[in-house]
Design a protein around this motif. Structure first.
Motif, PDB file in Angstrom:
ATOM      1  N   PHE A 157      80.711 113.357  64.148  1.00  0.00           N
ATOM      2  CA  PHE A 157      81.153 112.126  63.950  1.00  0.00           C
ATOM      3  C   PHE A 157      80.533 111.469  62.448  1.00  0.00           C
ATOM      4  O   PHE A 157      81.406 110.870  61.690  1.00  0.00           O
ATOM      5  N   VAL A 158      79.316 111.654  62.207  1.00  0.00           N
ATOM      6  CA  VAL A 158      78.770 110.913  61.311  1.00  0.00           C
ATOM      7  C   VAL A 158      79.356 111.755  59.775  1.00  0.00           C
ATOM      8  O   VAL A 158      79.361 110.963  58.851  1.00  0.00           O
ATOM      9  N   LYS A 159      79.577 112.864  59.888  1.00  0.00           N
ATOM     10  CA  LYS A 159      79.851 113.747  58.852  1.00  0.00           C
ATOM     11  C   LYS A 159      81.170 113.322  58.459  1.00  0.00           C
ATOM     12  O   LYS A 159      81.725 113.183  57.270  1.00  0.00           O
ATOM     13  N   ARG A 160      82.132 113.396  59.380  1.00  0.00           N
ATOM     14  CA  ARG A 160      83.519 113.064  59.371  1.00  0.00           C
ATOM     15  C   ARG A 160      83.804 111.472  58.767  1.00  0.00           C
ATOM     16  O   ARG A 160      84.559 111.220  57.862  1.00  0.00           O
ATOM     17  N   LEU A 161      83.045 110.518  59.410  1.00  0.00           N
ATOM     18  CA  LEU A 161      83.080 109.358  58.962  1.00  0.00           C
ATOM     19  C   LEU A 161      82.588 109.193  57.576  1.00  0.00           C
ATOM     20  O   LEU A 161      83.192 108.221  56.803  1.00  0.00           O
ATOM     21  N   GLY A 162      81.610 109.889  57.079  1.00  0.00           N
ATOM     22  CA  GLY A 162      81.046 109.839  56.027  1.00  0.00           C
ATOM     23  C   GLY A 162      81.117 110.772  54.861  1.00  0.00           C
ATOM     24  O   GLY A 162      80.718 111.057  54.002  1.00  0.00           O
ATOM     25  N   THR A 163      82.540 111.328  54.998  1.00  0.00           N
ATOM     26  CA  THR A 163      82.980 112.443  54.070  1.00  0.00           C
ATOM     27  C   THR A 163      84.516 111.947  53.736  1.00  0.00           C
ATOM     28  O   THR A 163      85.237 111.975  54.302  1.00  0.00           O
ATOM     29  N   TYR A 164      84.711 111.589  52.265  1.00  0.00           N
ATOM     30  CA  TYR A 164      86.059 111.377  51.636  1.00  0.00           C
ATOM     31  C   TYR A 164      86.099 111.522  50.319  1.00  0.00           C
ATOM     32  O   TYR A 164      84.701 111.748  49.430  1.00  0.00           O
ATOM     33  N   SER A 165      87.133 111.465  49.545  1.00  0.00           N
ATOM     34  CA  SER A 165      87.233 111.849  48.223  1.00  0.00           C
ATOM     35  C   SER A 165      88.632 111.408  47.826  1.00  0.00           C
ATOM     36  O   SER A 165      89.604 111.412  48.516  1.00  0.00           O
ATOM     37  N   ARG A 194      82.408 110.543  48.469  1.00  0.00           N
ATOM     38  CA  ARG A 194      81.369 110.300  49.358  1.00  0.00           C
ATOM     39  C   ARG A 194      81.073 111.671  50.217  1.00  0.00           C
ATOM     40  O   ARG A 194      82.098 112.268  50.898  1.00  0.00           O
ATOM     41  N   THR A 195      79.919 112.342  50.487  1.00  0.00           N
ATOM     42  CA  THR A 195      79.451 113.323  51.409  1.00  0.00           C
ATOM     43  C   THR A 195      78.296 112.966  52.252  1.00  0.00           C
ATOM     44  O   THR A 195      77.470 111.978  51.803  1.00  0.00           O
ATOM     45  N   GLY A 204      70.204 111.165  58.424  1.00  0.00           N
ATOM     46  CA  GLY A 204      70.481 112.052  57.189  1.00  0.00           C
ATOM     47  C   GLY A 204      70.576 111.135  55.967  1.00  0.00           C
ATOM     48  O   GLY A 204      70.069 110.092  55.606  1.00  0.00           O
ATOM     49  N   ALA A 205      71.737 111.510  54.804  1.00  0.00           N
ATOM     50  CA  ALA A 205      71.772 110.662  53.679  1.00  0.00           C
ATOM     51  C   ALA A 205      73.343 110.780  53.238  1.00  0.00           C
ATOM     52  O   ALA A 205      73.985 111.949  53.437  1.00  0.00           O
ATOM     53  N   PHE A 206      73.721 109.658  52.539  1.00  0.00           N
ATOM     54  CA  PHE A 206      74.883 109.717  52.001  1.00  0.00           C
ATOM     55  C   PHE A 206      74.727 110.008  50.452  1.00  0.00           C
ATOM     56  O   PHE A 206      73.983 109.467  49.826  1.00  0.00           O
ATOM     57  N   THR A 207      75.668 110.886  50.037  1.00  0.00           N
ATOM     58  CA  THR A 207      75.697 111.044  48.438  1.00  0.00           C
ATOM     59  C   THR A 207      77.117 110.611  47.754  1.00  0.00           C
ATOM     60  O   THR A 207      78.078 111.413  48.393  1.00  0.00           O
ATOM     61  N   ASP A 208      77.153 109.846  46.991  1.00  0.00           N
ATOM     62  CA  ASP A 208      78.193 109.345  46.346  1.00  0.00           C
ATOM     63  C   ASP A 208      78.239 109.742  44.791  1.00  0.00           C
ATOM     64  O   ASP A 208      77.200 110.018  44.153  1.00  0.00           O
TER      65      ASP A 208
END
Length: 221
Positions: free
Chosen positions: A79-87, A134-135, A157-161
């Motif tokens: 869930f967190v990976k899907r929610l926080g991954t877009y480009s 964002r990943t 974890g961590a988000f990277t923009d």
């Protein structure tokens, strides 16, 4: 020498002769102690039987529920990976990210999906206007609580923009510093399937009492 014996000696009148118990009859305190010990043994046996029968509580359940624990931790991670991954390559001609919306909706409840649909435009706007990528990297997950139809998982974890700066030959990708996160993810069982029903950020003790700057509580990261 016990405290009770020392106190009895101080309280006894001078010259008094301590009374002795009937040799054939055990003192009352020994009878009371035996009754208490017997009760403790019964409670312990009952607890062991309950645990072996599959009882679960807020401590996350016993070893016999490892499969369910693994399922909810895996779903929290996804869930967190899907929610926080877009480009930007997820954008369509209307400025939306249909693949992003679909990948998140696959793991959340209909109730949560209604809230998500209201918030997702924020992420799409950032991507469209700022070219934000964002990943999300998940470092650890843990079960906070679990029962037959609900669970709470901790995810860290961590988000990277990153974003594109400049155009043409001068264009370059600028990476931001990773942004650590800690979330509690609430899950529910619906028709035999675990789904995410909500999430919220977790503040460290030194952060409590401060106002979050990114406004991420219950919204799209």
């Amino acid at each position: 020498m016990s405290v009770l014996t020392e106190r009895a000696r101080r309280d006894a009148p001078a010259g008094a002769v301590p009374a002795t118990d009937d040799p054939g009859r055990p003192p009352r305190w020994r009878q009371a102690l035996a009754a208490v010990l017997a009760l403790v043994v019964l409670v312990c046996v009952a607890l062991l039987v309950w645990l072996s029968a599959g009882g679960r509580g807020s401590d996350g359940g016993g070893l016999e529920h490892l499969d369910e624990r693994e399922q909810v931790m895996s779903l929290g991670d996804q869930f967190v990976k899907r929610l926080g991954t877009y480009s930007p390559d997820m954008l369509d001609d209307s400025g939306q990210m249909p693949d992003y919306r679909d990948q998140v909706r696959e793991v959340i409840t209909p109730k949560f999906a209604a809230d998500f649909d209201k918030e997702v435009a924020t992420a799409e706007q950032l991507v469209a206007q700022g070219g934000i990528t964002r990943t999300a990297d998940v470092f650890a997950t843990a079960v906070s609580s679990i029962d037959d139809d609900s669970a709470r998982v901790l995810v860290a974890g961590a988000f990277t923009d990153s974003y594109e700066q400049g155009t043409g030959k001068k264009a370059r990708t600028v990476d931001q510093e990773p942004l650590p996160f800690r979330f509690t993810v609430d899950l529910v069982m619906i028709e035999g399937e675990w789904l995410v029903d909500d999430f919220s950020p977790v503040s460290s003790p030194d952060e409590q009492g401060t106002t979050p700057q990114d406004g991420t509580e219950g919204s799209t990261p």
